[in-house]
Design a protein around this motif. Structure first.
Motif, PDB file in Angstrom:
ATOM      1  N   GLU A 164      15.144 -33.711  28.089  1.00  0.00           N
ATOM      2  CA  GLU A 164      16.093 -32.688  27.723  1.00  0.00           C
ATOM      3  C   GLU A 164      17.146 -33.139  26.705  1.00  0.00           C
ATOM      4  N   MET A 165      17.511 -34.165  26.894  1.00  0.00           N
ATOM      5  CA  MET A 165      18.664 -34.581  25.872  1.00  0.00           C
ATOM      6  C   MET A 165      18.030 -35.011  24.497  1.00  0.00           C
ATOM      7  N   SER A 166      16.689 -35.376  24.464  1.00  0.00           N
ATOM      8  CA  SER A 166      16.134 -35.642  23.301  1.00  0.00           C
ATOM      9  C   SER A 166      15.791 -34.306  22.619  1.00  0.00           C
ATOM     10  N   PHE A 167      15.488 -33.535  23.387  1.00  0.00           N
ATOM     11  CA  PHE A 167      14.912 -32.070  22.676  1.00  0.00           C
ATOM     12  C   PHE A 167      16.089 -31.281  22.227  1.00  0.00           C
ATOM     13  N   ALA A 168      17.269 -31.585  22.963  1.00  0.00           N
ATOM     14  CA  ALA A 168      18.622 -30.857  22.496  1.00  0.00           C
ATOM     15  C   ALA A 168      19.034 -31.525  21.054  1.00  0.00           C
ATOM     16  N   MET A 169      18.847 -32.906  20.945  1.00  0.00           N
ATOM     17  CA  MET A 169      19.070 -33.566  19.747  1.00  0.00           C
ATOM     18  C   MET A 169      17.975 -32.999  18.531  1.00  0.00           C
ATOM     19  N   PHE A 170      17.005 -32.700  18.977  1.00  0.00           N
ATOM     20  CA  PHE A 170      16.046 -32.213  17.842  1.00  0.00           C
ATOM     21  C   PHE A 170      16.414 -30.825  17.309  1.00  0.00           C
ATOM     22  N   LYS A 171      16.760 -30.071  18.448  1.00  0.00           N
ATOM     23  CA  LYS A 171      16.960 -28.757  18.119  1.00  0.00           C
ATOM     24  C   LYS A 171      18.286 -28.404  17.066  1.00  0.00           C
ATOM     25  N   ALA A 172      19.240 -29.220  17.682  1.00  0.00           N
ATOM     26  CA  ALA A 172      20.422 -29.249  16.704  1.00  0.00           C
ATOM     27  C   ALA A 172      20.215 -29.851  15.354  1.00  0.00           C
ATOM     28  N   GLY A 173      19.436 -30.913  15.193  1.00  0.00           N
ATOM     29  CA  GLY A 173      19.019 -31.412  13.851  1.00  0.00           C
ATOM     30  C   GLY A 173      18.259 -30.255  13.110  1.00  0.00           C
ATOM     31  N   VAL A 174      17.249 -29.769  13.725  1.00  0.00           N
ATOM     32  CA  VAL A 174      16.495 -28.905  13.061  1.00  0.00           C
ATOM     33  C   VAL A 174      17.366 -27.485  12.519  1.00  0.00           C
ATOM     34  N   ASP A 175      17.978 -27.076  13.337  1.00  0.00           N
ATOM     35  CA  ASP A 175      18.857 -26.062  13.294  1.00  0.00           C
ATOM     36  C   ASP A 175      20.012 -26.147  11.856  1.00  0.00           C
ATOM     37  N   LEU A 176      20.484 -27.270  11.667  1.00  0.00           N
ATOM     38  CA  LEU A 176      21.156 -27.619  10.280  1.00  0.00           C
ATOM     39  C   LEU A 176      20.321 -27.773   9.337  1.00  0.00           C
ATOM     40  N   MET A 177      18.933 -27.881   9.248  1.00  0.00           N
ATOM     41  CA  MET A 177      18.189 -27.994   8.132  1.00  0.00           C
ATOM     42  C   MET A 177      17.722 -26.655   7.854  1.00  0.00           C
ATOM     43  N   VAL A 178      17.383 -25.723   8.956  1.00  0.00           N
ATOM     44  CA  VAL A 178      17.246 -24.426   8.607  1.00  0.00           C
ATOM     45  C   VAL A 178      18.327 -23.540   8.051  1.00  0.00           C
ATOM     46  N   GLN A 179      19.726 -23.978   8.432  1.00  0.00           N
ATOM     47  CA  GLN A 179      20.700 -23.176   7.869  1.00  0.00           C
ATOM     48  C   GLN A 179      21.050 -23.644   6.635  1.00  0.00           C
ATOM     49  N   SER A 180      20.577 -24.870   6.295  1.00  0.00           N
ATOM     50  CA  SER A 180      20.878 -25.390   4.839  1.00  0.00           C
ATOM     51  C   SER A 180      19.895 -24.724   3.973  1.00  0.00           C
TER      52      SER A 180
END
Length: 211
Positions: free
Chosen positions: A160-176
């Motif tokens: 759960e923690m790993s997936f939350a980290m991944f989603k946060a990182g991908v969200d930053l990529m997509v927003q940029s």
């Protein structure tokens, strides 16, 4: 089947694909809530009447687009979450698991635009929740292969923690949306996952246990 019906069917499939691509662009540009069938038709270069031949409303378009995107992500699921990948050195395992999903999400920003919309259709949210649960279980299974001594509860918490980290990182990529930022965020995301997971699952390759 006669040649004419086949041609009509092929034209219809191309038109649906055209409308879905236009919807993805509109959803990413203005968000699902502010989008409209008129805006989607304009983006696709067709009349609203043509759009309504295939979809009765914006919700139906979103449901079809969401379903296709979920299916595309699920197709990567089986190729990524394998025992072979789980036994790789940790940095290689992170590459093998993360890279396909990073590429998918950055190539399909409409996926996040849809699921983050507060009034997105319920079917889209349900499909996403089911996919989310499946991905998290698969991460927990990888962790269990690397470190069988962990309890089921521990595996799921780490997943759960790993997936939350991944989603946060991908969200930053997509927003940029910038390739240079994507590379930097990818590097930082993988480093964060490596540092978090290493104490739990080790860093080396995991050999297959002798029978």
């Amino acid at each position: 089947m006669d040649e004419k019906p086949r041609r009509r069917q092929a034209r219809g499939e191309r038109r649906i694909s055209q409308l879905l691509q236009a919807a993805a662009t509109v959803f990413c540009t203005v968000g699902y809530t502010a989008s409209s069938t008129n805006a989607i038709a304009r983006e696709a270069g067709v009349s609203p009447g043509t759009l309504y031949q295939f979809f009765p409303n914006k919700e139906a378009i979103a449901v079809e687009l969401g379903s296709q995107l979920v299916q595309a992500m699920e197709s990567a699921h089986g190729r990524v979450f394998t025992e072979e990948n789980a036994r790789l050195p940790l940095d290689e395992m992170i590459d093998a698991v993360c890279d396909p999903f990073i590429e998918f999400n950055t190539a399909n920003p409409a996926f996040l635009a849809l699921i983050k919309g507060p009034d997105a259709p319920g079917k889209v949210a349900e499909d996403h929740d089911e996919l989310h649960a499946g991905l998290q279980q698969s991460i927990a299974d990888l962790i269990g292969i690397r470190q069988p001594a962990l309890t089921g509860l521990e595996r799921h918490l780490i997943a759960e923690m790993s997936f939350a980290m991944f989603k946060a990182g991908v969200d930053l990529m997509v927003q940029s949306g910038k390739e240079a930022d994507k590379a930097a965020y990818t590097r930082e995301l993988k480093g964060m996952l490596y540092r978090y997971l290493a104490p739990y699952v080790g860093t080396g390759a995991v050999p297959v246990a002798s029978p």
